[in-house]
Design an enzyme around this catalytic site. Sequence first.
Site, PDB file in Angstrom:
ATOM      1  N   GLU A 173    -114.505  97.567 -11.885  1.00  0.00           N
ATOM      2  CA  GLU A 173    -115.349  96.637 -11.128  1.00  0.00           C
ATOM      3  C   GLU A 173    -116.235  95.756 -12.001  1.00  0.00           C
ATOM      4  OE1 GLU A 173    -117.503  98.992  -8.262  1.00  0.00           O
ATOM      5  OE2 GLU A 173    -115.722  99.338  -7.054  1.00  0.00           O
ATOM      6  N   GLU A 357    -109.914 103.093  -5.398  1.00  0.00           N
ATOM      7  CA  GLU A 357    -111.013 103.742  -4.673  1.00  0.00           C
ATOM      8  C   GLU A 357    -110.933 103.330  -3.208  1.00  0.00           C
ATOM      9  OE1 GLU A 357    -115.018 103.093  -6.169  1.00  0.00           O
ATOM     10  OE2 GLU A 357    -114.374 103.466  -8.235  1.00  0.00           O
TER      11      GLU A 357
HETATM   12  C1  GBH Z   1    -117.793 101.751  -6.207  1.00  0.00           C
HETATM   13  O1  GBH Z   1    -118.503 100.557  -6.133  1.00  0.00           O
HETATM   14  C2  GBH Z   1    -118.008 102.383  -7.542  1.00  0.00           C
HETATM   15  O2  GBH Z   1    -116.898 102.168  -8.391  1.00  0.00           O
HETATM   16  C3  GBH Z   1    -118.343 103.836  -7.484  1.00  0.00           C
HETATM   17  O3  GBH Z   1    -118.864 104.248  -8.717  1.00  0.00           O
HETATM   18  C4  GBH Z   1    -119.276 104.106  -6.344  1.00  0.00           C
HETATM   19  O4  GBH Z   1    -119.727 105.431  -6.336  1.00  0.00           O
HETATM   20  C5  GBH Z   1    -118.558 103.789  -5.079  1.00  0.00           C
HETATM   21  O5  GBH Z   1    -118.031 102.506  -5.080  1.00  0.00           O
HETATM   22  C6  GBH Z   1    -119.409 103.942  -3.830  1.00  0.00           C
HETATM   23  O6  GBH Z   1    -120.454 103.011  -3.810  1.00  0.00           O
HETATM   24  O7  GBH Z   1    -122.529  96.013   2.278  1.00  0.00           O
HETATM   25  O8  GBH Z   1    -120.486  96.248   3.541  1.00  0.00           O
HETATM   26  O9  GBH Z   1    -120.872  94.230   2.293  1.00  0.00           O
HETATM   27  C7  GBH Z   1    -118.445  99.909  -4.894  1.00  0.00           C
HETATM   28  C8  GBH Z   1    -118.911  98.466  -4.975  1.00  0.00           C
HETATM   29  C9  GBH Z   1    -120.203  96.775  -3.935  1.00  0.00           C
HETATM   30  C10 GBH Z   1    -118.642  97.986  -2.622  1.00  0.00           C
HETATM   31  C11 GBH Z   1    -120.981  96.398  -2.697  1.00  0.00           C
HETATM   32  C12 GBH Z   1    -119.367  97.610  -1.369  1.00  0.00           C
HETATM   33  C13 GBH Z   1    -120.974  96.087  -0.358  1.00  0.00           C
HETATM   34  C14 GBH Z   1    -120.286  96.369   0.971  1.00  0.00           C
HETATM   35  N1  GBH Z   1    -119.536  98.042  -3.742  1.00  0.00           N
HETATM   36  N2  GBH Z   1    -120.127  96.382  -1.516  1.00  0.00           N
HETATM   37  S1  GBH Z   1    -121.082  95.668   2.375  1.00  0.00           S
END
Ligand code: GBH
Length: 452
Positions: A173, A357
């Site tokens: 990411e 994921e």
């Molecule tokens: C991942 O990131 C990571 O790789 C991991 O380490 C982490 O534990 C896992 O996800 C859970 O968080 O508010 O509905 O628009 C996830 C990256 C970025 C995904 C922000 C969701 C917002 C969703 N995230 N995004 S929303």
Amino acid sequence: DLVAPPAGSAMRRRDFIFGAGTSSYQIEGAAHEDGRLESIWDRFCATPGKVLRGENGAVACDHYHRLNQDLDVLKRLGLDAYRFSIAWPRVMDAAGRPNPKGIDFYKRLLDGLGQRGIRAFVTLYHWDLPQHLEDKGGWLNRETAYRFADYADLMSRELAGHGDVAAWTTHNEPWCSAYLGYGDGHHAPGLANPRWAAQAMHHLLLGHGLTLPALRANAPQALHGIVANCAPGYADSDTPADRDAAHLFETYQNRWVLDPLLKGEYPADLWRYWKGCEPLVLAGDMDIIRRPIDYLGINYYSRAVLRSKGPDTIDWVRHPDVERTTMDWEVYPQGLQDLFEAFKRDYANLPPLYITENGMSSHDKVNGAGAVDDLQRQAYIKAHFAACSRAMDKGVDVRGYFIWSLMDNFEWAFGYERRFGLVHVDFETQQRTLKRSALAYADFLRERAAAP
Ligand code: GBH
């Protein structure tokens, strides 16, 4: 039979890989042992106000000391593959020399997986940059990309011959590292300026491309690629302004990462959203970034709904009556199918995909009978299996699916309260308890293994 793909799904083919994932800082603990250096996440967690309740990953799941027990849990689940990351600050000293004690941990991990017949997906960078590199500018400093390539070269040489590494991943990411780390400051190192986010992204992607020749030379049998967090954007209404808002969202969320990798250029629209934030790009950089990859990992959690808030400005719309997780993210499996079909349309050279994921957080508790009834997670996974199957039916080449996460862990700025695990962790006693979702997943994998 909740955690299983639909009957007849292409996901039931024997060569489709099922797994679960973790990352170093979120599970390992042992933050000050065997010569591990400080990472930007240690520093960030120690900064007041950055992480919920001031929690940190100093102990986390104590995985560093409980390796064999956790390997046995993986075996009990019957996974084809386990996705984990290497802590860069554990394996190199500040002068860039190898740290044998830290490296040995990953050798034992890979050997242990190999003995249990579990393949490995190894991520080099899941956000824990050595703090001494941040002190010299971190990902804002072009030098970090070259140090990353040295680190990748070292680890792929050191780990050769240990276990069965199916795939190397350069970055997990880069959007999160660049934007959350340097653009809005919600993640380490906590800097907030879109111009910095754009420059950090460029150096992250450059670092990715720079590592590929060494990875290919040192691990010729493995697949080499990168993992991006992507989400589809839907317009709140059919007006051209809202449709443009959804388009801009997907540019900033998906194309900012995928276009350089697959087309060798940043999407021009991005600079409509972030005016004047173009990074410094040197001659030849884009050719390094677009070097061919064997697979693309996608982390999928949810969708976004957008509306226009004036020219080139977008607003996130929150629908009140939809199912949500304890992260407050909407449960929207159809988005996975829509996203993958759009990728297939937009990128002629789209490599095979892995869902690296997918999962959800919930307030799971061990009940009086010693069980964790995470019914919502089972339904979530099943619905996303179905969406993935539909995308495959439409011709999208998906090769594997990893649940996030193997076990409850340190959920970054949200600390330990948000639980994504298949396995429940009691953070007082470090007791592991397989949730119902884990048992159901294991049942499906056992049935599949037994099928003719
Ligand atoms: C991942 O990131 C990571 O790789 C991991 O380490 C982490 O534990 C896992 O996800 C859970 O968080 O508010 O509905 O628009 C996830 C990256 C970025 C995904 C922000 C969701 C917002 C969703 N995230 N995004 S929303």
